[in-house]
Design a protein around this motif. Sequence first.
Motif, PDB file in Angstrom:
ATOM      1  N   PRO A 166     -12.422   2.293   5.437  1.00  0.00           N
ATOM      2  CA  PRO A 166     -11.094   2.255   5.708  1.00  0.00           C
ATOM      3  C   PRO A 166     -10.610   3.655   5.753  1.00  0.00           C
ATOM      4  O   PRO A 166      -9.386   3.847   6.058  1.00  0.00           O
ATOM      5  N   LEU A 167     -11.467   4.624   5.453  1.00  0.00           N
ATOM      6  CA  LEU A 167     -11.149   6.150   5.157  1.00  0.00           C
ATOM      7  C   LEU A 167     -10.382   6.672   6.511  1.00  0.00           C
ATOM      8  O   LEU A 167      -9.414   7.478   6.490  1.00  0.00           O
ATOM      9  N   ALA A 168     -11.084   6.656   7.718  1.00  0.00           N
ATOM     10  CA  ALA A 168     -10.296   6.991   8.849  1.00  0.00           C
ATOM     11  C   ALA A 168      -9.081   6.528   9.051  1.00  0.00           C
ATOM     12  O   ALA A 168      -8.095   7.466   9.636  1.00  0.00           O
ATOM     13  N   ALA A 169      -8.814   5.296   8.861  1.00  0.00           N
ATOM     14  CA  ALA A 169      -7.592   4.830   9.089  1.00  0.00           C
ATOM     15  C   ALA A 169      -6.229   5.353   8.104  1.00  0.00           C
ATOM     16  O   ALA A 169      -5.439   5.706   8.261  1.00  0.00           O
ATOM     17  N   ILE A 170      -6.931   5.530   6.761  1.00  0.00           N
ATOM     18  CA  ILE A 170      -6.137   6.044   5.711  1.00  0.00           C
ATOM     19  C   ILE A 170      -5.744   7.269   6.107  1.00  0.00           C
ATOM     20  O   ILE A 170      -4.685   7.924   5.765  1.00  0.00           O
ATOM     21  N   LEU A 171      -6.825   8.120   6.525  1.00  0.00           N
ATOM     22  CA  LEU A 171      -6.551   9.474   6.785  1.00  0.00           C
ATOM     23  C   LEU A 171      -5.562   9.705   8.110  1.00  0.00           C
ATOM     24  O   LEU A 171      -4.931  10.686   8.248  1.00  0.00           O
ATOM     25  N   SER A 172      -5.884   8.773   8.925  1.00  0.00           N
ATOM     26  CA  SER A 172      -4.622   8.843  10.179  1.00  0.00           C
ATOM     27  C   SER A 172      -3.551   8.481   9.678  1.00  0.00           C
ATOM     28  O   SER A 172      -2.363   9.309  10.073  1.00  0.00           O
ATOM     29  N   ALA A 173      -3.308   7.699   8.788  1.00  0.00           N
ATOM     30  CA  ALA A 173      -1.856   7.523   8.068  1.00  0.00           C
ATOM     31  C   ALA A 173      -1.302   8.785   7.290  1.00  0.00           C
ATOM     32  O   ALA A 173      -0.151   9.098   7.507  1.00  0.00           O
ATOM     33  N   ALA A 174      -2.278   9.553   6.761  1.00  0.00           N
ATOM     34  CA  ALA A 174      -1.709  10.840   6.183  1.00  0.00           C
ATOM     35  C   ALA A 174      -1.197  11.846   7.520  1.00  0.00           C
ATOM     36  O   ALA A 174      -0.297  12.620   7.480  1.00  0.00           O
ATOM     37  N   MET A 175      -2.126  11.826   8.445  1.00  0.00           N
ATOM     38  CA  MET A 175      -1.845  12.679   9.665  1.00  0.00           C
ATOM     39  C   MET A 175      -0.362  12.491  10.260  1.00  0.00           C
ATOM     40  O   MET A 175       0.437  13.053  10.576  1.00  0.00           O
ATOM     41  N   LEU A 176       0.014  10.780  10.198  1.00  0.00           N
ATOM     42  CA  LEU A 176       1.086  10.437  10.798  1.00  0.00           C
ATOM     43  C   LEU A 176       2.221  10.882   9.521  1.00  0.00           C
ATOM     44  O   LEU A 176       3.248  11.627  10.216  1.00  0.00           O
ATOM     45  N   LEU A 177       2.129  11.213   8.586  1.00  0.00           N
ATOM     46  CA  LEU A 177       3.090  11.470   7.440  1.00  0.00           C
ATOM     47  C   LEU A 177       3.425  13.270   7.752  1.00  0.00           C
ATOM     48  O   LEU A 177       4.388  13.535   7.789  1.00  0.00           O
TER      49      LEU A 177
END
Length: 354
Positions: free
Chosen positions: A291-302
């Motif tokens: 799930p890390l790529a999705a979690i890091l995508s959420a960080a980019m969104l922020l």
Amino acid sequence: MTYRIALIKGDGIGPEVTKAAVAVLDKTAKLFDHSFIYKEALAGGCAIDAVGEPLPAESVRVCKSCDAVLLGAVGGPKWDNLPGRLRPEKAILGLRSELGLFANLRPAALQKALKAFSPLRKDIADKGIDLIFVRELTGGIYFGERGRTDETTAFDTESYSVTEIERIGRKAFGLAVKRRKSVVSVDKANVLESSRLWRETMHRIAKEYPQVLYSDMLVDNAAMQLVTNPSQFDVIVTSNLFGDILSDEAAAVTGSIGLIPSASLGEGTFGLYEPIHGSAPDIAGQGKANPLAAILSAAMLLRYSLSLAEEAAHIESAVEKALLSGARTGDMAQSGAAAPLSTAQMTDAVLSFI
Ligand code: NAD
């Protein structure tokens, strides 16, 4: 503050990895006293099943009503034999054009804990990699005139306007100002006329950002430098075709596909965020997805759409700490290591550092 996020779970492992990202977003929101409201939208194969088309107008409306979009992945063998206009990938192309997303940001960072996974020689990997591609996404050869003049000859056209080059250039320089203040523009100006216009225009844009160190690099040299001396790069700006190829090369030198996030941005702060991996039908529904790529995508969104840089850095640091503590999903596990973590266990490992 309250923010609205359009959530497109998509197909295959998409729902599994977006669930992980939402859990991390929600815990981060609590910590920093924000509230995220998720508006779910259908796109891809699940939309074809539900309403007969890959990108329903309602989904576009939902995305436009939000501050940003978080997407899992779309597609899978179930929909592979449908006619072109009904293919799940049409949803991605449709979202890019409907939402005016012309800049694709793809970071490639070599996590300290994962240096052993890089195919690079140790002395090169040890210098670290922390670069980001800014790839032009809606122009160039993928959208130029194409055809067959007769049965034996085909052509595709690379074409860029000054306006297209200026806007992607400004995205790249704007990003560099917030990072290590260096931009390398990659082109093929020794051969291609479109690259000569690209280079002239980038030189002009560079003058608007005197605080940023700027240089040009030919694409063949860039391909070589990415494996021989990647630590030299901060922001790399390039065309659709070159960016497509080079950003995959950079992904390969930093390790697993399950780790790399991406952002697609338009004018202003609105953006669509997704892992670079696909729907991984071979492992879907088995709780094995990283799930890390999705979690890091959420960080980019922020960071890029909500201007919550501190919160984004907090999530990135939690991912790094989870990896340093030895947490590994199957795609990252090395032979002889302990049993790999499930998607839920890896998510818990990250949550424990939030
Ligand atoms: P893929 O990225 O889905 O999978 C390639 C390999 O990597 C598979 O072995 C898969 O199990 C593994 N993998 C991918 N993500 C992983 C993760 N998070 N954790 C662990 N392992 C992971 O690429 P593919 O197999 O070429 O494509 C499958 C489907 O996804 C196709 O229908 C394709 O069109 C679609 N796709 C969608 C997007 C998107 O939604 N933007 C991008 C690429 C591919």
